[in-house]
Write an enzyme that holds these catalytic residues in place. Sequence first.
Site, PDB file in Angstrom:
ATOM      1  N   SER A  75      14.527   6.659   9.770  1.00 45.86           N
ATOM      2  CA  SER A  75      15.285   7.901   9.937  1.00 45.86           C
ATOM      3  C   SER A  75      14.608   8.968  10.806  1.00 45.86           C
ATOM      4  O   SER A  75      15.273   9.548  11.675  1.00 45.86           O
ATOM      5  CB  SER A  75      15.615   8.504   8.576  1.00 45.86           C
ATOM      6  OG  SER A  75      16.564   7.708   7.940  1.00 45.86           O
ATOM      7  N   ASN A 272       2.632   4.550   1.059  1.00 42.94           N
ATOM      8  CA  ASN A 272       3.687   5.551   1.269  1.00 42.94           C
ATOM      9  C   ASN A 272       4.590   5.609   0.022  1.00 42.94           C
ATOM     10  O   ASN A 272       4.432   4.802  -0.893  1.00 42.94           O
ATOM     11  CB  ASN A 272       4.469   5.182   2.537  1.00 42.94           C
ATOM     12  CG  ASN A 272       5.332   3.972   2.310  1.00 42.94           C
ATOM     13  OD1 ASN A 272       4.965   3.063   1.586  1.00 42.94           O
ATOM     14  ND2 ASN A 272       6.492   3.949   2.916  1.00 42.94           N
ATOM     15  N   CYS A 274       7.619   4.647  -0.951  1.00 40.10           N
ATOM     16  CA  CYS A 274       8.362   3.505  -1.539  1.00 40.10           C
ATOM     17  C   CYS A 274       7.499   2.263  -1.680  1.00 40.10           C
ATOM     18  O   CYS A 274       7.994   1.207  -2.094  1.00 40.10           O
ATOM     19  CB  CYS A 274       9.622   3.255  -0.733  1.00 40.10           C
ATOM     20  SG  CYS A 274      10.669   4.730  -0.665  1.00 40.10           S
ATOM     21  N   GLU A 276       5.987   0.203   0.436  1.00 34.82           N
ATOM     22  CA  GLU A 276       5.938  -0.922   1.375  1.00 34.82           C
ATOM     23  C   GLU A 276       4.835  -0.785   2.423  1.00 34.82           C
ATOM     24  O   GLU A 276       4.589  -1.714   3.174  1.00 34.82           O
ATOM     25  CB  GLU A 276       7.303  -1.096   2.068  1.00 34.82           C
ATOM     26  CG  GLU A 276       7.675  -0.061   3.122  1.00 34.82           C
ATOM     27  CD  GLU A 276       8.279   1.211   2.522  1.00 34.82           C
ATOM     28  OE1 GLU A 276       8.164   1.396   1.304  1.00 34.82           O
ATOM     29  OE2 GLU A 276       8.838   2.014   3.289  1.00 34.82           O
TER      30      GLU A 276
HETATM   31  N1  UDP Z   1      11.240   8.448   2.912  1.00 40.51           N
HETATM   32  C1  UDP Z   1      11.108   9.784   2.556  1.00 40.51           C
HETATM   33  N2  UDP Z   1      12.167  10.445   1.991  1.00 40.51           N
HETATM   34  C2  UDP Z   1      13.362   9.848   1.762  1.00 40.51           C
HETATM   35  C3  UDP Z   1      13.509   8.492   2.110  1.00 40.51           C
HETATM   36  C4  UDP Z   1      12.437   7.823   2.686  1.00 40.51           C
HETATM   37  O1  UDP Z   1      10.050  10.361   2.732  1.00 40.51           O
HETATM   38  O2  UDP Z   1      14.294  10.515   1.242  1.00 40.51           O
HETATM   39  C5  UDP Z   1      10.130   7.708   3.571  1.00 40.51           C
HETATM   40  C6  UDP Z   1       9.241   6.970   2.594  1.00 40.51           C
HETATM   41  O3  UDP Z   1       7.932   6.892   3.123  1.00 40.51           O
HETATM   42  C7  UDP Z   1       9.852   5.590   2.553  1.00 40.51           C
HETATM   43  C8  UDP Z   1      10.171   5.407   4.017  1.00 40.51           C
HETATM   44  O4  UDP Z   1      10.632   6.701   4.416  1.00 40.51           O
HETATM   45  O5  UDP Z   1       8.971   4.652   2.046  1.00 40.51           O
HETATM   46  C9  UDP Z   1      11.200   4.373   4.348  1.00 40.51           C
HETATM   47  O6  UDP Z   1      12.343   4.544   3.532  1.00 40.51           O
HETATM   48  P1  UDP Z   1      13.746   3.996   3.991  1.00 40.51           P
HETATM   49  O7  UDP Z   1      13.558   2.658   4.615  1.00 40.51           O
HETATM   50  O8  UDP Z   1      14.685   4.095   2.838  1.00 40.51           O
HETATM   51  O9  UDP Z   1      14.155   5.070   5.111  1.00 40.51           O
HETATM   52  P2  UDP Z   1      15.378   5.168   6.123  1.00 40.51           P
HETATM   53  O10 UDP Z   1      14.798   5.004   7.479  1.00 40.51           O
HETATM   54  O11 UDP Z   1      16.413   4.153   5.774  1.00 40.51           O
HETATM   55  O12 UDP Z   1      15.891   6.563   5.937  1.00 40.51           O
END
Ligand code: UDP
Length: 575
Positions: A75, A272, A274, A276
């Site tokens: 994101s 981090n 989550c 991973e």
């Molecule tokens: N993360 C965060 N806040 C959120 C969601 C995700 O800080 O609300 C961070 C966190 O380090 C997590 C990583 O983004 O382990 C990846 O999460 P995800 O794959 O769900 O992110 P996306 O890219 O889909 O938003």
Amino acid sequence: MQTVTLSPNAIRVLEKRYLAKSAKGEVIETAEELFRRVAKNIAEADPHYNATEDPAKTEDAFYALMVSGRFLPNSPTLMNAGRELQQLSACFVLPVGDSICEIFDAVKQTAIIHKSGGGTGFSFSRLRPKDDLVRTTGGVSSGPVSFMSVFNHTTEAIKQGGTRRGANMGILRVDHPDILDFIHCKADTGKIINFNISVAITDEFMRAAREDKDYPLINPRTRETVKRLSARMVLDEIAKEAHATGEPGLFFVDVTNRTNPTPHVGEIEATNPCGEQPLLPYESCNLGSINLERHLKRIDDRYEIDWEALEGTIRTSVHFLDNVIDVNRYPIRQIEEITKANRKIGLGVMGFARMLFKLGVPYNCLDGLRVAQQVMAFVRRVGYEQSGQLAELRGVYPNWRGSLHEKRGQRVRNAYITTIAPTGTVSMIADTSGGCEPEFSLIWYKNVMDGEKLPYILDYLIEAAKREGFWSEDLLERIVKNKGSVNGIDQVPPEWQRVFVTAHEISPEWHVRMQAAFQEYSDSAVSKTINLPSDAGVEEVTKAYLLAYELGCKGITVYRDGARPDQVMNVGSFR
Ligand code: UDP
């Protein structure tokens, strides 16, 4: 120009947080413009290495990758690339030292990272325990759990104005004197809501648990043993709490450090939010996920994996993620230094469960594990080849000398290449299942930002039902009444009941086995929830822990259905 085909749900998600807005809050960017902005910005790293390289060509390749839904970066890259913030990473680990000054440095750094959409992980293991001596004041320390609430408050304040909720991971070693307080800290206080918590589990502890022995608790300030506890009792306390609330998770810290590619640079003590992405202190990592559902070929009415297309996607994705490191704007100098010295990237997959549906392979069987291993082995092998090619062109990562890669004679550009992220939001944009997780339900809604609910219906189920002759107008209604599952619905042939399996019909053991299958080919770790039925006992949690450790997982998170009233996903009617 290729245009994007996004589901209404995906468009809602993009509009809410991802598309650029005017000062008045009006959306001023289309989805195509977003992908163009990101592609152009990330391609800008190329001429830096090769003056003859045409960045427009790279830009087009990156654009095509995203607009076709074959790959999406995490994101922060989608939100911030080519914009003022330019902070592109999702994952950070910050060190927390045992002094007021170091603790509050980390608090400030956390605020800066959260503001830009990044998530932070910390080990609090270096903090002296509660009631330990504070020499400068003659007082006593308030301990790790108390300081965690300071970080928690900071997150709370920042999330009002930030791009998205910055998440935290709090980790404490199992041999820290405050471990029992920590295990129960979320249940007892109900306050540390912006944290996921995990206990860092050592090999010594697991040995003691197996042999039903005591193990020492060590004060990190004095290095003295202050007490001994029964390892089984502590593991049981963790299992009981996780059974009740879903937390803490376990982080197998010694297992993780055995594959730390740069032990000469430092020891890994945290992940981090989550889980991973284990990282060194101050390290950050950017992630990206390949949508497996978009790498299938249709042959008559069957699907096969399109290996050739997958290879192309992996190569372009590695190129993309390596470029991110160069065009990224780092919030703190130390983060920039170590991130550029190790150049970790996290390439993973999403849409695995949906791919299995289309291949006609159940998730919870040996064939399911085999598909996982085949796909991830391929992602890893091609990913390494591509990182090797980049190393020839751009150089190996600066900390390569002395690394495990050097010992293996492997010249690569990136210290970590593969990771399985949760893909919580990007899988919604790609309109597929998250990471390597099974589907939670075949018909469902998701509670997303601000309590809004978005309905989802699985198209492929309708397609398969019509083709295989088990479609009827009331099938969807029956699935809704059957808690989102086809299990036990007479009109669905048994083999299709097995294919369309959902998370709650999968035993904890198969969940763990699937996590281990992905872990085998992930340099970093795997985001996965081990679902348990609501009537599961505490001993099933312990059994899952032992199996995860035995199979080489780097951590484990369990979740018993219904354990938390606010759980993110709920089975329910879409009408
Ligand atoms: N993360 C965060 N806040 C959120 C969601 C995700 O800080 O609300 C961070 C966190 O380090 C997590 C990583 O983004 O382990 C990846 O999460 P995800 O794959 O769900 O992110 P996306 O890219 O889909 O938003």
